[in-house]
Structures are given as structure tokens and as C-alpha cells.
Design a protein around this motif. Sequence first.
Motif, mmCIF file in Angstrom:
data_model
loop_
_atom_site.group_PDB
_atom_site.id
_atom_site.type_symbol
_atom_site.label_atom_id
_atom_site.label_comp_id
_atom_site.label_asym_id
_atom_site.label_seq_id
_atom_site.Cartn_x
_atom_site.Cartn_y
_atom_site.Cartn_z
ATOM 1 N N LYS A 271 -2.319 -2.942 0.508
ATOM 2 C CA LYS A 271 -2.154 -2.053 1.659
ATOM 3 C C LYS A 271 -3.002 -0.788 1.525
ATOM 4 C CE LYS A 271 0.196 -2.776 4.655
ATOM 5 N NZ LYS A 271 0.099 -3.575 5.900
ATOM 6 N N ARG A 272 -3.392 -0.461 0.306
ATOM 7 C CA ARG A 272 -4.284 0.686 0.097
ATOM 8 C C ARG A 272 -5.750 0.266 0.150
ATOM 9 N NH1 ARG A 272 -2.394 4.642 -4.690
ATOM 10 N NH2 ARG A 272 -3.975 5.922 -3.666
ATOM 11 N N LEU A 291 11.360 -5.458 2.142
ATOM 12 C CA LEU A 291 10.720 -4.708 1.062
ATOM 13 C C LEU A 291 9.306 -4.289 1.445
ATOM 14 C CD1 LEU A 291 11.824 -6.519 -2.238
ATOM 15 C CD2 LEU A 291 12.297 -4.157 -1.571
ATOM 16 N N LYS A 292 8.601 -5.173 2.131
ATOM 17 C CA LYS A 292 7.253 -4.821 2.590
ATOM 18 C C LYS A 292 7.300 -3.607 3.515
ATOM 19 C CE LYS A 292 5.179 -9.447 2.341
ATOM 20 N NZ LYS A 292 4.589 -10.563 3.113
ATOM 21 N N GLU A 293 8.267 -3.592 4.411
ATOM 22 C CA GLU A 293 8.381 -2.476 5.351
ATOM 23 C C GLU A 293 8.741 -1.179 4.614
ATOM 24 O OE1 GLU A 293 11.149 -3.819 8.284
ATOM 25 O OE2 GLU A 293 9.744 -5.297 9.134
ATOM 26 N N LYS A 294 9.600 -1.301 3.607
ATOM 27 C CA LYS A 294 9.947 -0.116 2.822
ATOM 28 C C LYS A 294 8.729 0.408 2.056
ATOM 29 C CE LYS A 294 14.893 -1.022 2.217
ATOM 30 N NZ LYS A 294 15.983 -1.380 1.262
ATOM 31 N N MET A 295 7.920 -0.511 1.530
ATOM 32 C CA MET A 295 6.713 -0.075 0.834
ATOM 33 C C MET A 295 5.719 0.535 1.812
ATOM 34 S SD MET A 295 4.893 0.591 -1.722
ATOM 35 C CE MET A 295 5.957 -0.022 -3.029
ATOM 36 N N ASP A 296 5.605 -0.039 2.999
ATOM 37 C CA ASP A 296 4.718 0.539 4.013
ATOM 38 C C ASP A 296 5.123 1.981 4.317
ATOM 39 O OD1 ASP A 296 3.431 -1.883 4.122
ATOM 40 O OD2 ASP A 296 4.285 -2.501 6.043
ATOM 41 N N ASP A 297 6.424 2.207 4.469
ATOM 42 C CA ASP A 297 6.920 3.565 4.725
ATOM 43 C C ASP A 297 6.618 4.477 3.531
ATOM 44 O OD1 ASP A 297 7.876 2.812 7.192
ATOM 45 O OD2 ASP A 297 9.946 2.519 6.504
ATOM 46 N N LEU A 298 6.804 3.934 2.321
ATOM 47 C CA LEU A 298 6.554 4.726 1.112
ATOM 48 C C LEU A 298 5.082 5.116 1.018
ATOM 49 C CD1 LEU A 298 8.126 5.753 -1.403
ATOM 50 C CD2 LEU A 298 7.201 3.781 -2.635
ATOM 51 N N LEU A 299 4.195 4.218 1.389
ATOM 52 C CA LEU A 299 2.769 4.511 1.340
ATOM 53 C C LEU A 299 2.380 5.623 2.314
ATOM 54 C CD1 LEU A 299 1.372 0.891 0.974
ATOM 55 C CD2 LEU A 299 1.197 2.720 -0.719
ATOM 56 N N ILE A 300 3.068 5.687 3.443
ATOM 57 C CA ILE A 300 2.835 6.790 4.385
ATOM 58 C C ILE A 300 3.274 8.116 3.758
ATOM 59 C CG2 ILE A 300 3.537 7.774 6.600
ATOM 60 C CD1 ILE A 300 3.759 4.882 7.648
ATOM 61 N N THR A 301 4.441 8.095 3.097
ATOM 62 C CA THR A 301 4.924 9.296 2.403
ATOM 63 C C THR A 301 3.943 9.711 1.303
ATOM 64 O OG1 THR A 301 7.220 8.650 2.820
ATOM 65 C CG2 THR A 301 6.836 10.275 1.086
ATOM 66 N N LEU A 305 1.847 13.191 0.929
ATOM 67 C CA LEU A 305 1.861 14.005 -0.288
ATOM 68 C C LEU A 305 0.441 14.282 -0.770
ATOM 69 C CD1 LEU A 305 4.821 12.594 -2.439
ATOM 70 C CD2 LEU A 305 4.532 14.961 -1.677
ATOM 71 N N HIS A 306 -0.396 13.256 -0.747
ATOM 72 C CA HIS A 306 -1.796 13.454 -1.123
ATOM 73 C C HIS A 306 -2.435 14.565 -0.283
ATOM 74 C CE1 HIS A 306 -2.236 9.088 -2.841
ATOM 75 N NE2 HIS A 306 -1.759 9.920 -3.728
ATOM 76 N N ASN A 307 -2.192 14.505 1.010
ATOM 77 C CA ASN A 307 -2.764 15.518 1.907
ATOM 78 C C ASN A 307 -2.233 16.907 1.589
ATOM 79 O OD1 ASN A 307 -4.329 13.663 3.328
ATOM 80 N ND2 ASN A 307 -2.709 13.229 4.806
ATOM 81 N N ASP A 308 -0.919 16.999 1.371
ATOM 82 C CA ASP A 308 -0.298 18.294 1.072
ATOM 83 C C ASP A 308 -0.839 18.899 -0.223
ATOM 84 O OD1 ASP A 308 1.213 17.993 3.349
ATOM 85 O OD2 ASP A 308 3.055 17.403 2.289
ATOM 86 N N LYS A 312 -7.509 13.573 -3.172
ATOM 87 C CA LYS A 312 -8.301 12.565 -2.491
ATOM 88 C C LYS A 312 -8.130 11.240 -3.225
ATOM 89 C CE LYS A 312 -12.895 11.498 -0.663
ATOM 90 N NZ LYS A 312 -14.310 11.919 -0.565
ATOM 91 N N PRO A 313 -7.302 10.317 -2.703
ATOM 92 C CA PRO A 313 -7.034 9.078 -3.421
ATOM 93 C C PRO A 313 -8.252 8.167 -3.460
ATOM 94 C CG PRO A 313 -6.073 8.991 -1.241
ATOM 95 C CD PRO A 313 -6.586 10.381 -1.414
ATOM 96 N N VAL A 314 -8.296 7.305 -4.460
ATOM 97 C CA VAL A 314 -9.411 6.370 -4.603
ATOM 98 C C VAL A 314 -9.404 5.383 -3.437
ATOM 99 C CG1 VAL A 314 -10.491 4.665 -6.105
ATOM 100 C CG2 VAL A 314 -9.287 6.623 -7.116
ATOM 101 N N TYR A 315 -8.188 4.938 -3.046
ATOM 102 C CA TYR A 315 -8.034 4.019 -1.909
ATOM 103 C C TYR A 315 -7.008 4.592 -0.943
ATOM 104 C CZ TYR A 315 -10.540 0.444 -4.556
ATOM 105 O OH TYR A 315 -11.506 -0.249 -5.257
ATOM 106 N N GLN A 316 -7.327 4.505 0.342
ATOM 107 C CA GLN A 316 -6.432 4.993 1.394
ATOM 108 C C GLN A 316 -5.601 3.832 1.950
ATOM 109 O OE1 GLN A 316 -5.960 8.051 2.440
ATOM 110 N NE2 GLN A 316 -7.781 9.247 2.042
ATOM 111 N N PRO A 317 -4.351 4.072 2.343
ATOM 112 C CA PRO A 317 -3.554 3.005 2.950
ATOM 113 C C PRO A 317 -4.230 2.437 4.195
ATOM 114 C CG PRO A 317 -2.170 4.877 2.408
ATOM 115 C CD PRO A 317 -3.592 5.326 2.219
ATOM 116 N N VAL A 318 -4.131 1.132 4.364
ATOM 117 C CA VAL A 318 -4.697 0.447 5.515
ATOM 118 C C VAL A 318 -3.548 -0.286 6.227
ATOM 119 C CG1 VAL A 318 -6.294 -1.327 6.334
ATOM 120 C CG2 VAL A 318 -6.919 0.149 4.402
#
Length: 320
Positions: A271-272, A291-301, A305-308, A312-318
Amino acid sequence: MKSSSAHALPEGFIPVMLTPFSDSGAVDYKGLARLTDYYMQAGSAGLFANCLSSEMYELTDQERLAITKQVVDQTNGQIPVVATGTLGGTIAQQADFVKKIYDTGVQAVIVITSQIAQENESDAIFIERMHELMNLTPDIPLGFYECPVPYKRLINTSILAELLPSKRLIYHKDTCLDETEVKRRLAVAQGYNFGLYDAYMVNAVSSLRAGAAGLSCIQGNIYPELIVWICKYFNDASKQEAVEKVQQFFTDSMEVVHSAYPTIAKYSLQKRGFPISTYTRRKIDPLTQDLKEKMDDLLITIDNLHNDLGIKPVYQPVFA
């Protein structure tokens, strides 16, 4: 066999590496090369290859050696690599494999504590067998991993006090889950080139403040940049509000990251935008749609956090 180099490992984040597989179940060595690069780009201080997250019990000896050798060669001395060398059998058999793993070029060979003595055997027997293992593997730097498989055997301060004078122990992946016990272990290890790397992210900041060398946790396969960030800034007076926020996130996300692991970690990498199959050799609970949906939500969080934090993460969520 290369000569001993029982120097301390660097402070910071040492991820427990995943093993990428093809959809047919074969080790994906090209994927492993990409993954090794990812850990390094994220800021890892070292790498732990051939561990439980690597599905070490489901690998052949040939695969264990090949995976470890590839990671050592690829890092090329930029960061140290450690890898498991005790996976069952007699102490003599385990000592033989410790030598083989060490010959790949790792800085230390990790001892799975529950492979040295059975669950019903005493600490005295454990210590006796560790001395036997050390005698059979002279000058090889070692580390401990309180791995939960086949059972979790904790290494208390009495055991550490007995074995640390050998000056052979430089790494400890701690899974005691107890911040007071962590402090006791750190106290008895004063003066030695011994680094405690906590795996329990609920106690990440408290362990680092107590003197832990770093963190060595499965969460680094989902949000490594945040682990690197906390290792760098946990004691920065100007960032304590952010430190508390990240620590709370670690605590809140514990249940999700441990569900259907390591499949969920491979899914999160997908997803990243990281190219990896979710194929896993270990027999684990299924990765459900929930579980996939929970991980999707976690990746948004995580992305927020990265933005805050200005990461700059190596891979961005897709997200489709």
C-alpha cells in the motif's frame, strides 16, 4: 572465519527484516535487495537478518545463509548486520551453524534463548549450555533474542551478570515488556559493549531514556521512518510534545500491527508502493478485509504524522 570484532553496535533502529517471497513461495532475492535498500534509506542503524520476521523457521539452512550473505554484501559495511545462528539441535550442532552464519560477514550471531534450554529447564542449565556454546565458537560476537517461538525464555539480570564478563555479548533484542526490568538489565550491563534494543513499542521512549541502545521491533516493517525519528528525538527538549504524540501512536497501533503478521506488514508495504508479494510461509491467521481496512486507516494516520513531523518517507501510501 574472520577474526572477532566484538565492538558495540550503533545506537538507533535495527529492523527485524522480512523475507520477500514470490507468489510461488520461492525466496525473492531481487525483492530482498530492494527491501535492504529501503531499510537503509529509512535511516536504519543496522539490520537483523534471518530472524522470526524473516520466517527463519520456514527457511532452509541454505536459504538462511544465502539471505544473510546477500544482506551483508549489499550493505558493504555501511551499517552492521546481525543474524540468527541457533535454530535447534544439540549445542554442538547449533555451534556449527553459528560459525557458518558468522562466516557470511555479520557483526554478531544471535542466539535464540529458547533454543538453548527447554521451557522446564533451569537458568543454571541455560548458563551451562551458553558456556558450552561460547567454548565451541571462540571469539564470535553474540547477541540474545527472547524470541516467542518455540517459547519465550527471558534473560534476567543474574544470567546477564554471569555471561557479560565474557565480553562476547553485544546485542539483546528485549521482549520482557517491563520497563523496570529493562532498567535492571541496563544497570547490570554498565561497562560492557552490550546494546539493549527494545522490541516493545509501548515502552519505546521509556526504554530509550533509561539507556537502551535503540529499538528492534516489527513496527519498523510498517513505519520505519517513525522508529528512526523517535530514536533520534526521544530526549530532545524542543520536541517533547511530538515525542509524546508518536509514543501514543505506537501504543494505539499495537493490536493492528501484530494481527496476521508478517502478512500485514507486507500488505502495508504494498500500500506504500513497495513491490512485494504478501506470500508468507508461516501459518498465521488470515489477512481479512477488516484488517486490510484497519491497516489502510493506519497508513493514513502514519502519513499525517509524517507530514506533522516533517518526515519525507521513502514510499508514500497508494490508495486506489
